[in-house]
Design a protein around this motif. Structure first.
Motif, mmCIF file in Angstrom:
data_model
loop_
_atom_site.group_PDB
_atom_site.id
_atom_site.type_symbol
_atom_site.label_atom_id
_atom_site.label_comp_id
_atom_site.label_asym_id
_atom_site.label_seq_id
_atom_site.Cartn_x
_atom_site.Cartn_y
_atom_site.Cartn_z
ATOM 1 N N GLN A 100 3.353 14.232 -2.376
ATOM 2 C CA GLN A 100 4.200 14.330 -3.553
ATOM 3 C C GLN A 100 3.583 13.527 -4.684
ATOM 4 O O GLN A 100 2.818 12.585 -4.462
ATOM 5 C CB GLN A 100 5.596 13.800 -3.243
ATOM 6 N N ALA A 101 3.964 13.877 -5.923
ATOM 7 C CA ALA A 101 3.517 13.162 -7.125
ATOM 8 C C ALA A 101 4.738 12.753 -7.948
ATOM 9 O O ALA A 101 5.751 13.457 -7.954
ATOM 10 C CB ALA A 101 2.603 14.046 -7.964
ATOM 11 N N TRP A 102 4.626 11.618 -8.609
ATOM 12 C CA TRP A 102 5.658 11.109 -9.511
ATOM 13 C C TRP A 102 4.977 10.702 -10.805
ATOM 14 O O TRP A 102 3.863 10.161 -10.781
ATOM 15 C CB TRP A 102 6.358 9.879 -8.934
ATOM 16 N N TYR A 103 5.647 10.901 -11.931
ATOM 17 C CA TYR A 103 5.098 10.541 -13.229
ATOM 18 C C TYR A 103 6.041 9.562 -13.911
ATOM 19 O O TYR A 103 7.241 9.805 -13.992
ATOM 20 C CB TYR A 103 4.872 11.804 -14.072
ATOM 21 N N THR A 104 5.508 8.448 -14.367
ATOM 22 C CA THR A 104 6.315 7.380 -14.934
ATOM 23 C C THR A 104 5.464 6.579 -15.914
ATOM 24 O O THR A 104 4.343 6.962 -16.230
ATOM 25 C CB THR A 104 6.878 6.488 -13.792
ATOM 26 N N SER A 105 5.996 5.471 -16.375
ATOM 27 C CA SER A 105 5.221 4.559 -17.207
ATOM 28 C C SER A 105 5.612 3.132 -16.844
ATOM 29 O O SER A 105 6.622 2.911 -16.182
ATOM 30 C CB SER A 105 5.462 4.822 -18.696
ATOM 31 N N ALA A 106 4.801 2.184 -17.280
ATOM 32 C CA ALA A 106 5.077 0.774 -17.011
ATOM 33 C C ALA A 106 4.704 -0.042 -18.242
ATOM 34 O O ALA A 106 3.800 0.310 -18.990
ATOM 35 C CB ALA A 106 4.264 0.291 -15.811
ATOM 36 N N GLN A 107 5.432 -1.117 -18.450
ATOM 37 C CA GLN A 107 5.136 -2.054 -19.526
ATOM 38 C C GLN A 107 5.492 -3.439 -19.017
ATOM 39 O O GLN A 107 6.532 -3.634 -18.395
ATOM 40 C CB GLN A 107 5.938 -1.738 -20.777
ATOM 41 N N ASN A 108 4.627 -4.419 -19.260
ATOM 42 C CA ASN A 108 4.836 -5.737 -18.685
ATOM 43 C C ASN A 108 4.965 -6.824 -19.746
ATOM 44 O O ASN A 108 4.367 -7.891 -19.643
ATOM 45 C CB ASN A 108 3.709 -6.063 -17.702
ATOM 46 N N GLY A 109 5.737 -6.563 -20.779
ATOM 47 C CA GLY A 109 6.109 -7.583 -21.748
ATOM 48 C C GLY A 109 4.968 -8.277 -22.470
ATOM 49 O O GLY A 109 3.892 -7.726 -22.648
ATOM 50 N N ARG A 110 5.219 -9.508 -22.860
ATOM 51 C CA ARG A 110 4.288 -10.272 -23.706
ATOM 52 C C ARG A 110 2.941 -10.542 -23.065
ATOM 53 O O ARG A 110 1.940 -10.694 -23.752
ATOM 54 C CB ARG A 110 4.917 -11.598 -24.083
ATOM 55 N N ASN A 111 2.894 -10.661 -21.735
ATOM 56 C CA ASN A 111 1.634 -10.978 -21.077
ATOM 57 C C ASN A 111 0.813 -9.759 -20.694
ATOM 58 O O ASN A 111 -0.248 -9.876 -20.109
ATOM 59 C CB ASN A 111 1.881 -11.864 -19.858
ATOM 60 N N GLY A 112 1.297 -8.576 -21.002
ATOM 61 C CA GLY A 112 0.543 -7.347 -20.833
ATOM 62 C C GLY A 112 0.197 -6.984 -19.399
ATOM 63 O O GLY A 112 0.613 -7.619 -18.450
ATOM 64 N N ILE A 113 -0.565 -5.916 -19.257
ATOM 65 C CA ILE A 113 -1.103 -5.458 -17.983
ATOM 66 C C ILE A 113 -2.614 -5.516 -18.123
ATOM 67 O O ILE A 113 -3.193 -4.762 -18.898
ATOM 68 C CB ILE A 113 -0.619 -4.034 -17.648
ATOM 69 N N TYR A 114 -3.248 -6.398 -17.374
ATOM 70 C CA TYR A 114 -4.686 -6.613 -17.510
ATOM 71 C C TYR A 114 -5.497 -6.117 -16.332
ATOM 72 O O TYR A 114 -6.665 -5.800 -16.471
ATOM 73 C CB TYR A 114 -4.979 -8.094 -17.766
ATOM 74 N N ILE A 115 -4.901 -6.070 -15.152
ATOM 75 C CA ILE A 115 -5.597 -5.562 -13.973
ATOM 76 C C ILE A 115 -4.682 -4.533 -13.318
ATOM 77 O O ILE A 115 -3.487 -4.760 -13.150
ATOM 78 C CB ILE A 115 -5.951 -6.696 -12.990
ATOM 79 N N LEU A 116 -5.246 -3.391 -12.945
ATOM 80 C CA LEU A 116 -4.488 -2.291 -12.358
ATOM 81 C C LEU A 116 -4.801 -2.156 -10.878
ATOM 82 O O LEU A 116 -5.948 -2.291 -10.470
ATOM 83 C CB LEU A 116 -4.856 -0.971 -13.029
ATOM 84 N N GLY A 117 -3.768 -1.846 -10.102
ATOM 85 C CA GLY A 117 -3.953 -1.609 -8.678
ATOM 86 C C GLY A 117 -2.895 -0.668 -8.147
ATOM 87 O O GLY A 117 -2.026 -0.200 -8.880
ATOM 88 N N MET A 118 -2.982 -0.403 -6.861
ATOM 89 C CA MET A 118 -2.002 0.436 -6.196
ATOM 90 C C MET A 118 -1.917 0.028 -4.742
ATOM 91 O O MET A 118 -2.823 -0.587 -4.204
ATOM 92 C CB MET A 118 -2.368 1.905 -6.297
ATOM 93 N N GLN A 119 -0.809 0.373 -4.126
ATOM 94 C CA GLN A 119 -0.605 0.112 -2.713
ATOM 95 C C GLN A 119 -0.143 1.402 -2.056
ATOM 96 O O GLN A 119 0.681 2.133 -2.610
ATOM 97 C CB GLN A 119 0.468 -0.967 -2.546
ATOM 98 N N VAL A 120 -0.689 1.692 -0.890
ATOM 99 C CA VAL A 120 -0.272 2.836 -0.100
ATOM 100 C C VAL A 120 0.094 2.302 1.279
ATOM 101 O O VAL A 120 -0.526 1.360 1.772
ATOM 102 C CB VAL A 120 -1.379 3.924 -0.054
ATOM 103 N N ALA A 121 1.154 2.871 1.894
ATOM 104 C CA ALA A 121 1.636 2.332 3.165
ATOM 105 C C ALA A 121 2.250 3.413 4.034
ATOM 106 O O ALA A 121 2.643 4.475 3.560
ATOM 107 C CB ALA A 121 2.678 1.241 2.898
ATOM 108 N N ARG A 122 2.365 3.078 5.318
ATOM 109 C CA ARG A 122 3.051 3.916 6.294
ATOM 110 C C ARG A 122 4.234 3.106 6.821
ATOM 111 O O ARG A 122 4.098 1.918 7.130
ATOM 112 C CB ARG A 122 2.099 4.282 7.422
ATOM 113 N N TYR A 123 5.390 3.740 6.895
ATOM 114 C CA TYR A 123 6.635 3.063 7.262
ATOM 115 C C TYR A 123 7.334 3.747 8.424
ATOM 116 O O TYR A 123 7.228 4.963 8.592
ATOM 117 C CB TYR A 123 7.610 3.078 6.085
ATOM 118 N N GLU A 124 8.099 2.959 9.157
ATOM 119 C CA GLU A 124 9.092 3.442 10.118
ATOM 120 C C GLU A 124 10.410 2.851 9.656
ATOM 121 O O GLU A 124 10.621 1.631 9.760
ATOM 122 C CB GLU A 124 8.768 2.988 11.543
ATOM 123 N N GLY A 125 11.278 3.680 9.084
ATOM 124 C CA GLY A 125 12.509 3.170 8.487
ATOM 125 C C GLY A 125 12.168 2.207 7.358
ATOM 126 O O GLY A 125 11.419 2.547 6.451
#
Length: 137
Positions: A100-125
């Motif tokens: 699946q894909a999701w489209y959104t945006s992010a903003q991190n206030g006065r200190n900005g966003i300087y480094i980008l990352g992502m996390q992927v995981a597998r869950y049980e409940g």
């Protein structure tokens, strides 16, 4: 900075990236791919200029294992003060070989966003079985 439509990418590469230190970045678009046992993910961004600006995001996840578990993906950012923000998880429950894909945006206030990352995981409940965090190279 003006918002524009995010060009969606449907290809999923298995590319592990390492964290990088850096100063303010300004790029019009890019991709981070990440995988862990049972899941592959990708985040696409556009119109990122660091300080105070909003970043447009496309989050993608694929369940790669027929194991009865569900998969999740989320955006991770770091601001100028080296404080990490773990954005909300997006979950996919429909089984192996799909995603699946999701489209959104992010903003991190006065200190900005300087480094980008992502996390992927597998869950049980609500229990995380395994995960991986990947950073913009």
């Amino acid at each position: 900075m003006r918002k524009a439509a995010l060009a969606a990418s449907v290809s999923f590469a298995i590319l592990a990236t390492a964290a990088t230190a850096g100063t303010a970045q300004a790029e019009s678009r890019g991709t981070i791919s990440c995988s862990t046992t049972g899941a592959e993910g990708e985040v696409n961004w556009s119109h990122w200029a660091s300080d105070y600006s909003s970043i447009d995001l496309g989050l993608h996840v694929i369940d790669t294992a027929a194991d009865g578990h569900h998969v999740k993906v989320r955006f991770v950012s770091e601001n100028l003060g080296h404080v990490r923000t773990y954005w909300p998880w997006r979950s996919f429950y429909d089984g192996s070989g799909a995603g699946q894909a999701w489209y959104t945006s992010a903003q991190n206030g006065r200190n900005g966003i300087y480094i980008l990352g992502m996390q992927v995981a597998r869950y049980e409940g609500n229990t995380m079985l395994n995960s991986r965090t990947c950073w913009r190279q």
